[in-house]
Design an enzyme around this catalytic site. Sequence first.
Site, PDB file in Angstrom:
ATOM      1  N   SER A   1       0.826  -1.204   0.000  1.00 32.01           N
ATOM      2  CA  SER A   1       0.000   0.000   0.000  1.00 32.01           C
ATOM      3  C   SER A   1       0.862   1.257   0.000  1.00 32.01           C
ATOM      4  CB  SER A   1      -0.946  -0.002   1.204  1.00 32.01           C
ATOM      5  OG  SER A   1      -0.229  -0.098   2.420  1.00 32.01           O
TER       6      SER A   1
ATOM      7  N   TYR B   1     -11.785  -6.828  14.713  1.00 33.54           N
ATOM      8  CA  TYR B   1     -11.529  -7.413  13.389  1.00 33.54           C
ATOM      9  C   TYR B   1     -12.135  -8.809  13.375  1.00 33.54           C
ATOM     10  CZ  TYR B   1      -8.533  -6.618   9.260  1.00 33.54           C
ATOM     11  OH  TYR B   1      -8.055  -6.351   8.012  1.00 33.54           O
TER      12      TYR B   1
ATOM     13  N   ILE C   1      -4.559  12.894  -5.144  1.00 32.95           N
ATOM     14  CA  ILE C   1      -3.563  13.353  -4.173  1.00 32.95           C
ATOM     15  C   ILE C   1      -2.177  13.102  -4.764  1.00 32.95           C
ATOM     16  CG2 ILE C   1      -2.700  13.082  -1.824  1.00 32.95           C
ATOM     17  CD1 ILE C   1      -5.501  11.774  -1.204  1.00 32.95           C
TER      18      ILE C   1
ATOM     19  N   LEU D   1     -12.764  13.062  -5.180  1.00 33.69           N
ATOM     20  CA  LEU D   1     -12.654  14.516  -5.287  1.00 33.69           C
ATOM     21  C   LEU D   1     -11.455  14.981  -6.101  1.00 33.69           C
ATOM     22  CD1 LEU D   1     -13.456  15.472  -1.569  1.00 33.69           C
ATOM     23  CD2 LEU D   1     -15.043  15.220  -3.490  1.00 33.69           C
TER      24      LEU D   1
ATOM     25  N   SER E   1      -5.291   3.204   9.217  1.00 35.70           N
ATOM     26  CA  SER E   1      -4.695   3.049  10.539  1.00 35.70           C
ATOM     27  C   SER E   1      -3.591   2.000  10.449  1.00 35.70           C
ATOM     28  CB  SER E   1      -5.751   2.610  11.554  1.00 35.70           C
ATOM     29  OG  SER E   1      -5.180   2.435  12.839  1.00 35.70           O
TER      30      SER E   1
END
Length: 595
Positions: free
Chosen positions: A238, A506, A304, A301, A249
């Site tokens: 990631s 989880y 980034i 939107l 997180s």
Amino acid sequence: MDSAASGPKSVVPTIPKRRQDLIRWDGWGYKDSRFVYDGKDCFFSGDRYPMGKGARLNRLRDWVINYFDVDPETLLPPVDEPKVFPEPVRCVEFMDGLKKLGMEFSEDGMDRLMRCHGQNLEDFENLKNIGFKKIPDLVVWPKCHEDVVKIVALAGENDVALMAVGGNSAVSGASTTPDVQGRTVAVVDMTQMNRLLWLNKENQTACFEVGIVGQDLEKILLTEGLTLGHEPDSIEFSTLGGWIATRASGMKKNKYGNIEDLVIRIKMVTGIGVLEKQFTAPRASCGPDLDQVIIGSEGTLGIITEAVVRLRPAPSVSRYGSLVFANFETGFRFLREVAKKRLQPASIRLIDNHQFEVGEYLRPDGPWHAELLNSLKIQYLTKICRFKMDQIAAVTLVFEGDQKSVEQHEKMIYSIAAKYGALNGGSKNGAKGYALTFVVAYIRDFGWDVNIIAESFETTVCWDKCLSLCRNVKSRVTKDCERIGIRRMVFSFRVAQTYDDGCCVYFYLVVKHEDDSVSPVVEMKTIEEAARDEILASGGTLSHHHGVGKKRSKWYPASVSQVGVSVLRAIKKELDPKNIFAAGNLVDDVAVSKL
């Protein structure tokens, strides 16, 4: 950048342009790493993980065969890499514009397939069956912020939909290609934008291009004696941009914070220009913080491109630990007291009995004296301590800091644990439990080949509702499995993160699929959606860190209110009037198209 700051630095990106050379096209992770059953032994291939390097895992083999009643001779054969792909929807003007700008792009089928999905169960089934409704029409590789500005402008001129991707590790459907009828969908692969643009050691801040993969970011910082400290399960693949877009997180958030605590300033290219605060400071009272609008926006939107982040000195000591409790409820009370006293170490996680058992099954085969030692440990737990093996729970711990602070922290934690009758499981078991996090997804892929289907989902809940939520969800899932006719299943949970007022839970569901008339994914989706309803009814949130994506969008209005959805639509309409960023996340595709 002032005199205390150093200039750009980069590493060879973990994710190459030709992902298929390194990363599996039909599942999770590296091509050379997977669980293998060769007809006799079970083992983990490759040497990237401690579990590899030739260790035999026949306890796992025997458990899978016996518990799930699996015939090892029915192992599904590997799926061949596809050779035929959907014809792309071409926008010649857009491609001609990319050529004039000198942008690198590709219409190659495997390049497109490798970037059309995330890692949820629906994506996994579609990969196995090549069943995607839509894959990208082309892939574009920007090299810097200015490239993204040009790509967005060109897309707006030619009615092309853009979708930024990083490591494609999302499990919410956020990176699954939207089915935008009649429009070219171009994936903007950010992974070649992976530079450290500047580093200020005095302020302990840095600016990164957000396509950098987590493990690469840490490699760069460690050479400077620094760390970001954000360590999600997916850190190997990631990216910083993905963390920001999904409000992620990490496993060590207790010490370093969640992503929203670590980001100081974000640069995003929207449909009407670049959105960025004009200052870098620890805090400001300048109206609503628009960075918080960007964080969690899931590609709806804009794109980034850069982020300024807070850093910490790399810890001189990192130590693991583990505790064994008589049952989950006792371990939970221990976690609650630790949180009340704000003594959480960098990572503290409580696993239930099922996960404790699976951890034992994943223990490599050993010599006779190792087996004898393990047998003596079990006798000590059951005969002396009176623990019941079908109720035992465990806590894994990670302490970080300098030698003195770590020793003091350990002393306080183990003192509290003693009040709850915990046994010290040792640092090796703590390290093993922590490392297992990085191979869980490989287990899912292994199970698929013997019709064992697995999925995970998470939530956040206040302390006073946590145990009842776990019981309610387990009861609901168990009843639904019985109703559907699933005879063999495992449902387990862990407390993965703790806060002053609550925790992240989880859940893992593993079932033996036996009804060939029903898709295993449809079957699992039915169970999971009912479990999600139960989570919300029991006081849990829609997500703690995975985000909403497409998979959970139907619950989004109930989570933020219709007014909240209207505000999001209004922001999108202002920032993206041409609907360039038609990712279809948060609100469904139909709602997005009507903006």
